[in-house]
Design a protein around this motif. Structure first.
Motif, PDB file in Angstrom:
ATOM      1  N   ASN A   1      -8.782   0.631  -1.060  1.00 28.86           N
ATOM      2  CA  ASN A   1      -7.969   0.137   0.048  1.00 28.86           C
ATOM      3  C   ASN A   1      -8.808  -0.725   0.989  1.00 28.86           C
TER       4      ASN A   1
ATOM      5  N   TYR B   1       0.859  -1.168   0.000  1.00 29.20           N
ATOM      6  CA  TYR B   1       0.000   0.000   0.000  1.00 29.20           C
ATOM      7  C   TYR B   1       0.902   1.227   0.000  1.00 29.20           C
TER       8      TYR B   1
ATOM      9  N   SER C   1      -3.447   1.535  -3.760  1.00 28.82           N
ATOM     10  CA  SER C   1      -2.453   2.587  -3.551  1.00 28.82           C
ATOM     11  C   SER C   1      -2.795   3.835  -4.348  1.00 28.82           C
TER      12      SER C   1
END
Lengths: 117, 233
Positions: B60, B10, B39
């Motif tokens: 996410n 991430y 990301s």
């Protein structure tokens, strides 16, 4: 009839009718409305029937019978909220699985496309 | 054996390239899978340009769900072994073979790389060390064997655990929680010493209070795991 019970009756009828109306317009699924309908009917019954209200209040030692309606409303709200929390948990689990699935499928699709080119 | 390295990442565009090169150098036989967990930077693009498989999550989902996506992939593509490897440069590819040994020999279902079993000095904030120490004591007690590094995300698992994780993987504190869940499912845990780098890029600043808070949250999650229904293997 006490004014407070008249108010409670009107409010409960309004809740019941609004929930039905939301279902009719497809803005609320029946599945998620049953608890609302059930609780508004029970509270309506307690608001209209003095006998029931006073009897049950006496049973559990409530001095001022109309407050039983508040107690009921409180219980129902807790139950409905817990129910919604389980629904949210299930939905978030499903959306997680779906996102993972979509990501894996997208990767496969891109690999396929590259292989063809 | 068909082995997959799962790298959850991430916003790791600065470190992901180095991580992949490190793995290619030391583990040329293994397939690499990067999970880009929504990301905002070029993590996914960077990994793709290096020719590894990249799975891009639409948003996410957090570390637990990202890693689980990797296990789904491993299960579907018939991998015998999966290795979890951080995208931030903390884990060292030359240590992967240590993790693989017990799995390949069939001595364990999951093998966790422990910083604390190795002689190499592992420097960290005191708060983090205290939190990890208390956690490891508690988890060791619950699973009936010594676990020194329960928060380590550097681990290798066999096919049984790949299947287990792809159906059931904790979201919140997956590393320590998964150990408890695997133990409950009757699977064999093991730990081997590994060397780790200090975080190269990005800092994790943990104050004493935050360390304790983290620990309490994990302990609560683990207690709930103990009473949870766990699917059979």
């Amino acid at each position: 009839m006490d004014l407070i019970l008249v108010t409670a009756t009107i409010v409960n009828i309004l809740i019941f009718v609004s929930v039905i109306e939301l279902i009719r317009r497809n803005r609320l699924k029946e599945k998620y409305s049953l608890l609302w309908l059930f609780s508004s009917l029970v509270m309506l019954w307690f608001s209209v029937s003095r006998k029931t209200l006073h009897y049950v209040s006496g049973l559990i030692g409530i001095q001022y019978p109309p407050s039983l309606i508040f107690l009921l409303a409180f219980f129902f709200l807790i139950i409905i909220n817990i129910h919604f929390s389980t629904v949210i948990s299930r939905l978030s689990d499903r959306s997680k699985t779906l996102s993972q699935e979509i990501a894996i499928l997208r990767e496969m699709l891109e690999r396929d496309k590259e292989a063809k080119e | 054996m068909k082995t997959l390295l799962i790298i959850p990442a991430y916003n790791e565009e600065q470190s992901i390239g180095g991580v992949i090169e490190d793995i290619r150098e030391h583990c040329p036989e293994t397939d690499i899978l990067v999970i880009d967990d929504g990301s905002a930077d070029a993590t996914g693009k960077t990994a793709q340009s290096l020719g590894v498989t990249v799975i891009t999550l639409p948003f996410n989902l957090g570390i637990g769900a990202a890693v689980q996506a990797g296990y789904h992939y491993a299960e579907r593509n018939g991998y015998d072994i999966a290795v979890q490897f951080d995208g931030d440069g903390q884990h060292r590819a030359d240590q992967v073979k240590n993790l693989l040994k017990p799995i390949e020999k069939g001595d364990a279902d999951i093998c966790v790389g422990s910083r604390f079993l190795s002689r190499g000095a592992y420097e960290a904030e005191v708060a983090r060390l205290i939190a990890i120490r208390i956690l490891s004591r508690s988890i060791s007690f619950l699973v009936g064997q010594k676990i020194t590094d329960p928060t380590s995300g550097f681990r290798a698992v066999n096919r049984t655990v790949i299947r287990f994780f792809s159906h059931f993987y904790p979201d919140d504190y997956p590393e320590p929680e998964s150990l408890v869940l695997l133990h409950k499912a009757g699977l064999r845990l093991s730990e081997v010493p590994v060397l780790m780098e200090k975080r190269l890029i990005g800092t994790s600043s943990i104050t004493l209070l935050r360390g304790l808070y983290y620990m309490v949250k994990v302990l609560l999650a683990i207690m709930i795991d103990m009473i949870k229904e766990v699917p059979g293997r």
